[in-house]
Design a protein around this motif. Structure first.
Motif, PDB file in Angstrom:
ATOM      1  N   UNK A  62      13.499   4.622 -12.408  1.00  0.00           N
ATOM      2  CA  UNK A  62      12.758   5.874 -12.245  1.00  0.00           C
ATOM      3  C   UNK A  62      11.310   5.702 -12.011  1.00  0.00           C
ATOM      4  N   UNK A  63      10.705   5.296 -12.790  1.00  0.00           N
ATOM      5  CA  UNK A  63       9.367   5.116 -12.790  1.00  0.00           C
ATOM      6  C   UNK A  63       8.662   4.179 -11.684  1.00  0.00           C
ATOM      7  N   UNK A  64       9.500   3.204 -11.497  1.00  0.00           N
ATOM      8  CA  UNK A  64       9.050   2.566 -10.237  1.00  0.00           C
ATOM      9  C   UNK A  64       9.262   3.178  -8.925  1.00  0.00           C
ATOM     10  N   UNK A  65      10.392   3.875  -8.536  1.00  0.00           N
ATOM     11  CA  UNK A  65      10.825   4.714  -7.522  1.00  0.00           C
ATOM     12  C   UNK A  65       9.591   5.826  -7.303  1.00  0.00           C
ATOM     13  N   UNK A  66       9.174   6.522  -8.469  1.00  0.00           N
ATOM     14  CA  UNK A  66       8.194   7.541  -8.353  1.00  0.00           C
ATOM     15  C   UNK A  66       6.871   7.141  -7.895  1.00  0.00           C
ATOM     16  N   UNK A  67       6.564   6.235  -8.712  1.00  0.00           N
ATOM     17  CA  UNK A  67       5.223   5.785  -8.726  1.00  0.00           C
ATOM     18  C   UNK A  67       4.724   4.874  -7.488  1.00  0.00           C
ATOM     19  N   UNK A  68       5.647   4.348  -6.811  1.00  0.00           N
ATOM     20  CA  UNK A  68       5.258   3.660  -5.545  1.00  0.00           C
ATOM     21  C   UNK A  68       4.800   4.450  -4.570  1.00  0.00           C
ATOM     22  N   UNK A  69       5.582   5.751  -4.130  1.00  0.00           N
ATOM     23  CA  UNK A  69       5.066   6.561  -3.197  1.00  0.00           C
ATOM     24  C   UNK A  69       3.520   7.134  -3.542  1.00  0.00           C
ATOM     25  N   UNK A  70       3.568   7.548  -4.864  1.00  0.00           N
ATOM     26  CA  UNK A  70       2.445   8.173  -5.277  1.00  0.00           C
ATOM     27  C   UNK A  70       1.221   7.373  -5.124  1.00  0.00           C
ATOM     28  N   UNK A  71       1.369   6.232  -5.522  1.00  0.00           N
ATOM     29  CA  UNK A  71       0.232   4.860  -5.669  1.00  0.00           C
ATOM     30  C   UNK A  71      -0.274   4.506  -4.022  1.00  0.00           C
ATOM     31  N   UNK A  72       0.802   4.683  -3.308  1.00  0.00           N
ATOM     32  CA  UNK A  72       0.532   4.355  -1.830  1.00  0.00           C
ATOM     33  C   UNK A  72      -0.300   5.478  -1.183  1.00  0.00           C
ATOM     34  N   UNK A  73      -0.053   6.959  -1.580  1.00  0.00           N
ATOM     35  CA  UNK A  73      -0.883   8.097  -1.099  1.00  0.00           C
ATOM     36  C   UNK A  73      -2.229   8.023  -1.699  1.00  0.00           C
ATOM     37  N   UNK A  74      -2.237   7.502  -2.873  1.00  0.00           N
ATOM     38  CA  UNK A  74      -3.597   7.693  -3.647  1.00  0.00           C
ATOM     39  C   UNK A  74      -4.544   6.537  -3.039  1.00  0.00           C
ATOM     40  N   UNK A  75      -3.898   5.407  -2.697  1.00  0.00           N
ATOM     41  CA  UNK A  75      -4.542   4.377  -1.889  1.00  0.00           C
ATOM     42  C   UNK A  75      -5.008   4.819  -0.500  1.00  0.00           C
ATOM     43  N   UNK A  76      -4.261   5.386   0.085  1.00  0.00           N
ATOM     44  CA  UNK A  76      -4.462   5.987   1.490  1.00  0.00           C
ATOM     45  C   UNK A  76      -5.508   6.835   1.484  1.00  0.00           C
ATOM     46  N   UNK A  77      -5.406   7.882   0.467  1.00  0.00           N
ATOM     47  CA  UNK A  77      -6.635   9.007   0.251  1.00  0.00           C
ATOM     48  C   UNK A  77      -8.043   8.575   0.150  1.00  0.00           C
TER      49      UNK A  77
ATOM     50  N   UNK B 107      -9.128   5.505   0.957  1.00  0.00           N
ATOM     51  CA  UNK B 107      -9.448   4.645   2.035  1.00  0.00           C
ATOM     52  C   UNK B 107     -10.615   5.223   3.157  1.00  0.00           C
ATOM     53  N   UNK B 108     -11.896   5.261   2.631  1.00  0.00           N
ATOM     54  CA  UNK B 108     -12.708   5.996   3.266  1.00  0.00           C
ATOM     55  C   UNK B 108     -12.936   5.809   4.841  1.00  0.00           C
ATOM     56  N   UNK B 109     -12.534   4.625   5.333  1.00  0.00           N
ATOM     57  CA  UNK B 109     -12.721   4.379   6.864  1.00  0.00           C
ATOM     58  C   UNK B 109     -11.747   4.903   7.733  1.00  0.00           C
ATOM     59  N   UNK B 110     -10.631   5.561   6.917  1.00  0.00           N
ATOM     60  CA  UNK B 110      -9.696   6.365   7.566  1.00  0.00           C
ATOM     61  C   UNK B 110     -10.067   7.633   8.191  1.00  0.00           C
ATOM     62  N   UNK B 111     -11.376   8.019   7.795  1.00  0.00           N
ATOM     63  CA  UNK B 111     -12.020   9.298   8.269  1.00  0.00           C
ATOM     64  C   UNK B 111     -12.534   8.897   9.831  1.00  0.00           C
ATOM     65  N   UNK B 112     -12.563   7.712  10.162  1.00  0.00           N
ATOM     66  CA  UNK B 112     -12.874   7.691  11.383  1.00  0.00           C
ATOM     67  C   UNK B 112     -11.616   7.950  12.609  1.00  0.00           C
ATOM     68  N   UNK B 113     -10.434   7.937  12.029  1.00  0.00           N
ATOM     69  CA  UNK B 113      -9.332   8.287  12.745  1.00  0.00           C
ATOM     70  C   UNK B 113      -9.398   9.352  13.583  1.00  0.00           C
ATOM     71  N   UNK B 114      -9.557  10.723  12.833  1.00  0.00           N
ATOM     72  CA  UNK B 114      -9.411  12.105  13.548  1.00  0.00           C
ATOM     73  C   UNK B 114     -10.801  12.159  14.574  1.00  0.00           C
TER      74      UNK B 114
END
Length: 441
Positions: free
Chosen positions: A42-57, A59-66
């Motif tokens: 359970x912990x691995x399944x839930x934490x995986x998506x959450x940690x990926x989302x935090x890593x994405x948020x 990532x400062x250079x992603x602001x260039x996209x929009x």
């Protein structure tokens, strides 16, 4: 169950979901989370998506996209891009095949505005294609020109696809963009040389414009030159401060977005409809890419946990005895195969968790490989029978252009791109010199 079997099962499950018509991010993300759930509970399944989302948020250079997407849509929706073609029409119409050469130049500038191949395809098909056909250009020639030119959108900065590659490969976006400059310009020049030679051999393919259409007063020509080069000035206003280190990448993207908006306002073309359309399309494209990056990060995390990359590296180098260059070529061939039914973004997020670490482990430069990947995907989705761009062209082309015409038109340009790819593989400095020069200083 061995890690190799789990990796194969994940890939086959993902491909099966894609074949059923599921969205790319949904298929990839679902397989990643389910695999993590069964592997680590359970912990691995839930934490995986959450940690990926935090890593994405984070990532400062992603602001260039929009910012860059908004800049491209403003210039497109306000019809400033139309002025470019009018400029090429007047200044290059005296050359046999001149309008086709001008169309390639138009596509390069559109690429520098938007970073998406779809934008170049849409503008080329709606603005350039009718004009070229009306002036007696061969339909197969011009169809190939627009498809080949639009492919430059994912290589010439600000390339949105290279932003995505940077996130997955953990490489600097600025260096990847600079690495794409010389290869993109080289490929555009090769397209132009091919067009000029082909039209010199057979002038009927690209007839010279009548003198009455070209002979306009010099002041009008100068006015058209200024109006047509406006997007180029916007590009330099954005990139020069960044290259010289005066601004960060995100700050430069904001300069580009503001400059495009002000240009539309000063020309009296920033209507409420143009603004709303640009904002809505920017939001849609940005959200799509963010979901795809999120899914790719989750999928890559599972592969890192499995150690699948080391297992596959061992399979290729130790058990099969393949050299690093042979493995690299096989990777490029697999991209071309996948390009018959997937677009460039889907190809990247499906195989990047496997290929990118493997390329690094084999001793190749990941900046250089980002350029190779981009060119290979350009070739892939223009290759018959199921290339992604071929069907986009069919949807936008007039009825007199058949699917057979579209297939036939692209083959010479694909050969040119293969030559360009081989050249950059042989001489990596074509891609690596500019980022090395700028960041070395």
């Amino acid at each position: 169950m061995s890690h190799e079997v789990i990796a194969i099962l994940m890939f086959s499950s993902m491909m099966l979901m894609l074949l059923t018509g599921q969205r790319v991010f949904g298929a990839i993300g679902f397989v990643a989370v389910i695999a993590a759930f069964f592997l680590w509970g359970d912990r691995g399944g839930f934490d995986l998506g959450f940690s990926a989302a935090i890593k994405l948020m984070k990532w400062y250079p992603l602001l260039t996209l929009p910012m860059f997407i908004f800049m491209g849509y403003v210039l497109s929706e306000s019809k400033i891009a139309d002025d470019l073609y009018r400029m090429f029409h007047v200044w290059m119409g005296g050359l046999s095949g001149g309008l086709a050469v001008g169309t390639i130049a138009l596509m390069v500038l559109i690429s520098a505005m938007n970073g998406l191949s779809v934008a170049g395809m849409a503008i080329g098909a709606t603005i350039a294609l009718p004009e070229l056909l009306k002036r007696g250009y061969d339909k197969r020639m011009v169809t190939g020109v627009i498809q080949a030119g639009s492919s430059l959108g994912i290589l010439v900065p600000p390339s949105v696809v290279l932003v995505l590659y940077a996130m997955i490969a953990r490489q600097p976006v600025g260096q990847l963009w600079l690495a794409g400059v010389l290869p993109g310009l080289m490929m555009a020049a090769m397209f132009m040389i091919y067009i000029v030679i082909r039209c010199r051999i057979n002038p009927a393919l690209g007839p010279v414009l009548p003198a009455e259409e070209r002979d306009i007063p010099l002041p009008e020509k100068i006015r058209l030159l200024g109006a047509g080069l406006l997007p180029l000035f916007i590009f330099f206003a954005m990139m020069v401060p960044f290259v010289n280190g005066w601004t960060s990448l995100v700050e430069s993207s904001a300069i580009g977005a503001i400059a495009a908006f002000m240009a539309a306002v000063l020309k009296g073309r920033m209507t409420r409809e143009v603004f709303e359309t640009s904002v809505v399309k920017t939001l849609g494209i940005s959200c799509m890419f963010m979901w795809i990056i999120l899914a790719a990060l989750a999928f890559g995390a599972v592969f890192d946990g499995l150690g699948a990359v080391k297992a596959i590296e061992s399979l290729f180098t130790e058990k099969l005895g393949l050299s690093p260059w042979m493995i690299l070529i096989l990777m490029q061939l697999s991209f071309i195969l996948m390009g018959t039914f997937l677009d460039d973004t889907a190809m990247l997020v499906i195989v990047a968790p496997l290929y990118v670490p493997l390329v690094g482990a084999l001793g190749f430069d990941l900046i250089w490989y980002g350029v190779l990947y981009t060119i290979t995907t350009q070739i892939a989705y223009m290759t018959p029978p199921f290339g992604y761009n071929l069907f986009l062209m069919r949807a936008m082309a007039p009825p007199e252009i058949t699917l057979r015409d579209i297939y036939t038109s692209i083959l010479p340009f694909v050969l040119v791109m293969v030559v360009a790819l081989a050249t950059i593989m042989t001489f990596p400095e074509i891609a690596l010199w500019l980022p090395g020069y700028v960041y070395g200083n």
